[in-house]
Write an enzyme that holds these catalytic residues in place. Structure first.
Site, mmCIF file in Angstrom:
data_model
loop_
_atom_site.group_PDB
_atom_site.id
_atom_site.type_symbol
_atom_site.label_atom_id
_atom_site.label_comp_id
_atom_site.label_asym_id
_atom_site.label_seq_id
_atom_site.Cartn_x
_atom_site.Cartn_y
_atom_site.Cartn_z
ATOM 1 N N GLY A 268 -9.768 -88.990 -12.459
ATOM 2 C CA GLY A 268 -10.103 -87.566 -12.564
ATOM 3 C C GLY A 268 -11.211 -87.196 -11.614
ATOM 4 N N GLY A 273 -18.313 -85.661 -8.960
ATOM 5 C CA GLY A 273 -17.673 -86.729 -8.206
ATOM 6 C C GLY A 273 -16.352 -87.133 -8.837
ATOM 7 N N VAL A 275 -13.792 -90.250 -10.933
ATOM 8 C CA VAL A 275 -13.722 -91.452 -11.761
ATOM 9 C C VAL A 275 -12.482 -92.254 -11.392
ATOM 10 C CG1 VAL A 275 -13.644 -92.366 -14.097
ATOM 11 C CG2 VAL A 275 -14.854 -90.235 -13.653
ATOM 12 N N LYS A 289 -17.399 -94.405 -12.167
ATOM 13 C CA LYS A 289 -17.690 -93.007 -11.904
ATOM 14 C C LYS A 289 -18.561 -92.934 -10.654
ATOM 15 C CE LYS A 289 -19.584 -89.072 -14.370
ATOM 16 N NZ LYS A 289 -19.981 -88.595 -15.694
ATOM 17 N N ASP A 385 -22.429 -80.266 -22.860
ATOM 18 C CA ASP A 385 -21.133 -79.975 -22.259
ATOM 19 C C ASP A 385 -19.990 -80.548 -23.095
ATOM 20 O OD1 ASP A 385 -19.456 -78.824 -20.447
ATOM 21 O OD2 ASP A 385 -19.740 -80.319 -18.874
#
Ligand SMILES: *[C@@H]1O[C@H](CO)[C@@H](O)[C@H](O)[C@H]1NC(C)=O
Ligand SMILES: *[C@@H]1O[C@H](CO)[C@@H](O)[C@H](O)[C@H]1NC(C)=O
Ligand SMILES: *[C@@H]1O[C@H](CO)[C@@H](O)[C@H](O)[C@H]1NC(C)=O
Ligand SMILES: *[C@@H]1O[C@H](CO)[C@@H](O)[C@H](O)[C@H]1NC(C)=O
Ligand SMILES: *[C@@H]1O[C@H](CO)[C@@H](O)[C@H](O)[C@H]1NC(C)=O
Ligand SMILES: *[C@@H]1O[C@H](CO)[C@@H](O)[C@H](O)[C@H]1NC(C)=O
Length: 549
Positions: A268, A273, A275, A289, A385
């Site tokens: 993703g 950035g 992963v 990541k 988040d």
């Protein structure tokens, strides 16, 4: 009368000031005399390690197997592995008040574990494996609340597994195999730690890995998914690295593991950035990541995420295996790989489906992670988040909260801060969206939205929500009218579950969601209360399922 009062007051003052008082009094000399007491209690030292090396004329911190903290110069780790030592453990070891690692694996220590070890409140890792300790597994082990790993395998412990071990909420690994544990306390395994779902599949509660005695309990353990997974793979030293001491990888190793950060390995992309999935040489599957360093935001995000993850450990948080920072050019985090992907993927898939119990379990998992972040540390952490994309599922469908890139660490004095970093639209609490105010109450709001989304299978950003109409107002409207309009139809049409009255559970959950989402931050529930409410709903559901079956 006056006298009694004075005595009482003195007693109280004495009682409360005592621990700090005695804490201040202990010094490196206390540590030294505790270790010398251990030396005295060792009756055979075939390699003459303690005999020659542990000498009062050399500084304790230079003694073999002893490590000290760099700031306070107190003993933080004692590692005496495979030295053939014969002896008992003296009560004085309980005075090593800064100890976080105690490892005396593969020696010939015998006798009972002294109760004074229960004073080692900073202990994160304890290994007494492969010795001759006897007696019952002490219940005071349950008071070592920082423990992340405990290994007692291959000793002469007998009796039952104390119930108190269930209080060790940070425990990830517990190894009890090869002892004479005669009564595998059903309660410990069944009610508190492992549970059956309908599919008759056991789901691990905590700890993540429980190893009992395979020889002895084969029949029973074969029912369990967790030990079966680990049967061929005993926990290694690496599984037990104490907090803060991550294994290091070079850029080259990570490049190799991810096939040169190939697109086919991409799991993703995010604003920070990408992963990637990687495979280490020993076969371990990892998630890497990689932070986009041209963005200052991503740079900060790496530091924050490292900070949070270095200082936290909970079964419902994604576990960090390592960080990799190659000066200024490359920063990456190596994380445990979550084979079942994100909650988002599961919720909106056309082929996969989560039943009411699975959804409730995921909610409880996420709520427990937030409870731990908000209340489990001296420094509360606000995730900031929360959304289905950041909830990842492991192979047992246990949920792990991830992505701490914009998390905030609050200090003890400050319970809210203001920020410019923006979270995801739709999940943000109003005070966050409008004024950038970050507090644990904001996470509670987002969690409420998450609950509603999990039940309705509608994103707060769905195009049906425009103008005055939001996911929250839609749920409020529909609860008073006809609930079936909001609940995910997939959830209601479960074949074979018609008797379960799934809509009643859906309703209770939506109500908790609404209580999380009240406008005024101070009127929102606390994560503790939310966890309790959700667990109650689950208990009722399990009882109902039992009845229907
Ligand atoms: C004790 O062992 C440590 C670690 O192996 C070593 O650095 C130190 O020199 C030894 N000290 C003595 C007095 O033998
Ligand atoms: C403990 O000591 C042994 C042998 O000296 C070493 O192999 C092991 O890595 C050490 N473990 C820790 C956690 O320091
Ligand atoms: C245990 O320690 C002995 C030395 O006392 C060593 O020979 C042996 O290999 C060790 N066993 C394991 C499994 O590490
Ligand atoms: C350490 O522990 C022992 C036994 O538990 C005790 O007798 C002793 O007074 C303690 N304190 C110090 C400072 O050594
Ligand atoms: C993800 O980001 C990488 C690097 O920025 C880019 O090369 C790749 O095309 C992106 N992939 C997707 C699916 O967006
Ligand atoms: C989750 O992933 C594991 C490993 O990929 C798989 O065996 C399991 O069936 C998945 N769980 C569900 C409920 O699909």
């Amino acid at each position: 009368m006056g006298n009694t009062f004075l005595n009482l007051a003195l007693l109280i003052i004495f009682h409360f000031s005592m621990p700090t008082f005695s804490m201040k009094l202990t010094t490196i000399l206390t540590d030294q005399s505790a270790l010398l007491a251990l030396k005295d209690h060792v009756i055979h030292d075939p390699e003459n390690v303690l005999t020659t090396n542990w000498s009062a004329s050399a500084p304790v911190c230079n003694w073999f197997g002893v490590s000290c903290g760099s700031k306070h110069r107190r003993v933080t780790a004692l590692n005496l592995t495979g030295l053939g030592l014969v002896g008992t453990l003296p009560p004085h070891l309980g005075n090593l008040s800064f100890l976080s690692l105690l490892r005396i694996t593969n020696n010939s220590f015998y006798g009972r574990l002294p109760v004074q070890l229960s004073n080692l409140h900073r202990l994160k890792y304890l290994s007494f494996g492969s010795n001759y300790f006897s007696g019952e597994i002490p219940s005071w082990l349950g008071s070592l609340t920082e423990l992340g790993g405990m290994s007692l395998y291959h000793n002469n412990f007998k009796g039952v597994i104390p119930f108190s071990l269930g209080y060790l909420s940070k425990l990830q690994i517990l190894v009890l195999s090869e002892n004479r544990i005669s009564d595998l306390k059903e309660k410990f395994l069944k009610e508190d730690h492992l549970e059956t779902t309908q599919s008759n599949h056991l789901r691990g509660m905590k700890p993540c890995v429980v190893q009992l005695d395979f020889m002895f309990q084969t029949a029973k353990l074969d029912l369990l998914e967790i030990p079966r997974r680990r049967k061929d793979k005993l926990p290694t030293q690496e599984d037990m690295i104490p907090l803060g001491t991550w294994r290091r990888f070079s850029y080259h190793e990570l490049r190799q593991a991810t096939d040169g950060f190939k697109d086919s390995r991409l799991l993703g992309n995010g604003s920070y950035g990408s992963v990637f999935q990687g495979i280490l040489r020993d076969g371990t599957i990892i998630a890497v990541k990689v932070f986009k360093l041209e963005l200052e935001r991503a740079f900060k995000s790496f530091d924050v995420e490292c900070d949070v993850l270095r200082n936290t450990r909970h079964r419902n948080l994604v576990k960090v295996i390592s960080s990799c920072s190659n000066d200024l050019n490359f920063k990456a985090l190596v994380l445990e790989f979550m084979p079942n992907g994100s909650l988002d993927k599961w919720l909106y898939s056309n082929t996969q489906y989560l039943d009411i119990l699975q959804r409730l379990n995921i909610m409880i998992d996420v709520a427990s992670a937030l409870e731990y972040l908000h209340h489990g540390n001296a420094t509360p952490v606000v995730h900031c988040d929360l959304k289905p994309n950041n909830v990842l599922l492991d192979e047992y469908m246990v949920a792990h909260l991830s992505d701490f890139g914009i998390a905030k660490l609050l200090s003890e004095e400050v319970s809210m801060i203001q920020t410019m970093t923006m979270a995801t639209f739709g999940y943000m609490a109003p005070e966050y969206g409008v004024e950038g105010i970050v507090s644990t109450k904001g996470d509670v709001y987002s969690f409420g939205i998450l609950l509603m989304e999990i039940i309705t299978r509608k994103k707060p950003t769905d195009e049906m929500f425009a103008g005055e109409r939001t996911l929250k107002s839609w749920v409020i409207e529909s609860i008073s009218a006809s609930l079936n309009q909001v609940v995910d139809p997939k959830l209601l049409s479960t074949i074979g579950r018609e008797d379960l009255k799934v809509e009643n559970y859906a309703l209770s959950i939506l109500q908790v969601g609404l209580e999380c989402c009240v406008e005024l931050p101070n009127e929102r529930l606390q994560m503790k209360e939310i966890v309790m409410k959700l667990k109650k709903i689950k208990e009722k559901l399990l009882r109902d399922m039992e009845r229907v079956r």
